[in-house]
Motif scaffolding. Sequence first.
Motif, short mmCIF file in Angstrom:
data_model
loop_
_atom_site.label_atom_id
_atom_site.label_comp_id
_atom_site.label_asym_id
_atom_site.label_seq_id
_atom_site.Cartn_x
_atom_site.Cartn_y
_atom_site.Cartn_z
N TYR A 36 0.83 -1.21 0.00
CA TYR A 36 0.00 0.00 0.00
C TYR A 36 0.86 1.26 0.00
CZ TYR A 36 -4.27 -2.68 0.44
OH TYR A 36 -5.33 -3.52 0.18
N GLN A 37 1.96 1.24 0.71
CA GLN A 37 2.84 2.41 0.71
C GLN A 37 3.43 2.63 -0.68
OE1 GLN A 37 2.81 4.53 3.33
NE2 GLN A 37 1.27 3.07 4.03
N SER A 38 3.76 1.56 -1.36
CA SER A 38 4.34 1.66 -2.71
C SER A 38 3.32 2.19 -3.71
CB SER A 38 4.86 0.30 -3.17
OG SER A 38 5.92 -0.12 -2.35
N ILE A 39 2.11 1.66 -3.66
CA ILE A 39 1.10 2.14 -4.63
C ILE A 39 0.78 3.61 -4.37
CG2 ILE A 39 -0.96 1.37 -3.38
CD1 ILE A 39 -2.18 0.68 -6.13
N TYR A 82 -8.94 -4.43 -3.85
CA TYR A 82 -10.07 -3.92 -4.62
C TYR A 82 -10.03 -2.39 -4.57
CZ TYR A 82 -11.86 -8.67 -4.27
OH TYR A 82 -12.00 -10.03 -4.35
N ALA A 83 -10.51 -1.80 -5.63
CA ALA A 83 -10.53 -0.34 -5.70
C ALA A 83 -11.72 0.11 -6.52
CB ALA A 83 -9.24 0.16 -6.36
N GLU A 101 -9.23 8.43 -19.71
CA GLU A 101 -8.65 9.64 -19.12
C GLU A 101 -7.83 9.30 -17.87
OE1 GLU A 101 -8.85 12.86 -20.17
OE2 GLU A 101 -9.95 12.22 -21.96
N PHE A 102 -8.12 8.19 -17.26
CA PHE A 102 -7.44 7.77 -16.03
C PHE A 102 -6.50 6.60 -16.28
CE2 PHE A 102 -11.45 9.71 -14.57
CZ PHE A 102 -10.95 10.64 -13.68
N SER A 103 -6.06 6.41 -17.51
CA SER A 103 -5.29 5.21 -17.85
C SER A 103 -3.99 5.08 -17.06
CB SER A 103 -5.01 5.15 -19.36
OG SER A 103 -4.24 6.26 -19.76
N ASP A 104 -3.30 6.18 -16.79
CA ASP A 104 -2.06 6.08 -16.01
C ASP A 104 -2.35 5.57 -14.60
OD1 ASP A 104 -0.59 6.97 -18.15
OD2 ASP A 104 -0.42 9.03 -17.42
N LEU A 105 -3.40 6.09 -13.99
CA LEU A 105 -3.79 5.66 -12.66
C LEU A 105 -4.24 4.20 -12.67
CD1 LEU A 105 -4.49 6.12 -9.69
CD2 LEU A 105 -6.66 7.11 -10.44
N TYR A 112 -0.29 -3.34 -9.40
CA TYR A 112 -0.28 -3.84 -8.04
C TYR A 112 -1.39 -4.88 -7.81
CZ TYR A 112 3.15 -0.36 -6.67
OH TYR A 112 4.31 0.39 -6.56
N ASP A 113 -1.96 -5.39 -8.89
CA ASP A 113 -2.98 -6.44 -8.87
C ASP A 113 -4.29 -6.01 -8.22
OD1 ASP A 113 -1.28 -8.27 -10.16
OD2 ASP A 113 -0.34 -8.79 -8.26
N PHE A 114 -4.60 -4.72 -8.25
CA PHE A 114 -5.89 -4.26 -7.76
C PHE A 114 -6.97 -4.55 -8.80
CE2 PHE A 114 -3.56 -2.27 -4.49
CZ PHE A 114 -4.45 -2.00 -3.47
N ILE A 115 -8.15 -4.85 -8.31
CA ILE A 115 -9.31 -5.11 -9.16
C ILE A 115 -10.20 -3.89 -9.06
CG2 ILE A 115 -11.35 -6.57 -9.49
CD1 ILE A 115 -9.65 -8.81 -8.07
N LEU A 116 -10.48 -3.27 -10.20
CA LEU A 116 -11.33 -2.09 -10.25
C LEU A 116 -12.79 -2.53 -10.33
CD1 LEU A 116 -10.79 0.97 -10.29
CD2 LEU A 116 -10.87 0.86 -12.78
#
Length: 155
Positions: A36-39, A82-83, A101-105, A112-116
């Motif tokens: 989490y600190q890295s992301i 999850y996000a 528009e948010f592709s970089d994010l 980091y293997d988050f699931i949107l």
Amino acid sequence: MCAKNNQIFHDILNAYEDLEKPNFHFVMKSYNSLKYQSILHDIYSLFKITDNTDLNDDFCISIQFEHYNKPSFLYLSLVSTYAFLYYENKVINSIDTMYHEFSDLINILFSYDFILLNKNELLYEFDIDTSSFNVENQKASVLALLFSFGLSINE
């Protein structure tokens, strides 16, 4: 219940250990973890961020940033990876015109293997008694259990 909801429920049980007597120790452990600190470091490199995280009441990291001079919100669950992204009063997903528009994010989240999660996934409700979470008359939605009982999104 679809496979994704089964996986979400499994992750909820894994984090809280017992839904009748939830263990909230995972919140600080996750928040302080290197992942989490890295992301957060990577996200801070993209935007000027306002951190609205309240670990006393929420199970997520809550950050706000400006996009086209409008507030945008990113929520990172501390239950599991999850996000969801909230912009102009709607949850942004892959079929939304603003998604690109948010592709970089989004690329950072995926790295980091988050699931949107999308709106329908967030609003899905489990048949669980929520009294042990010290909330009255609130449903056990994915949004509530992964992020915060205090959050709401337009239905």
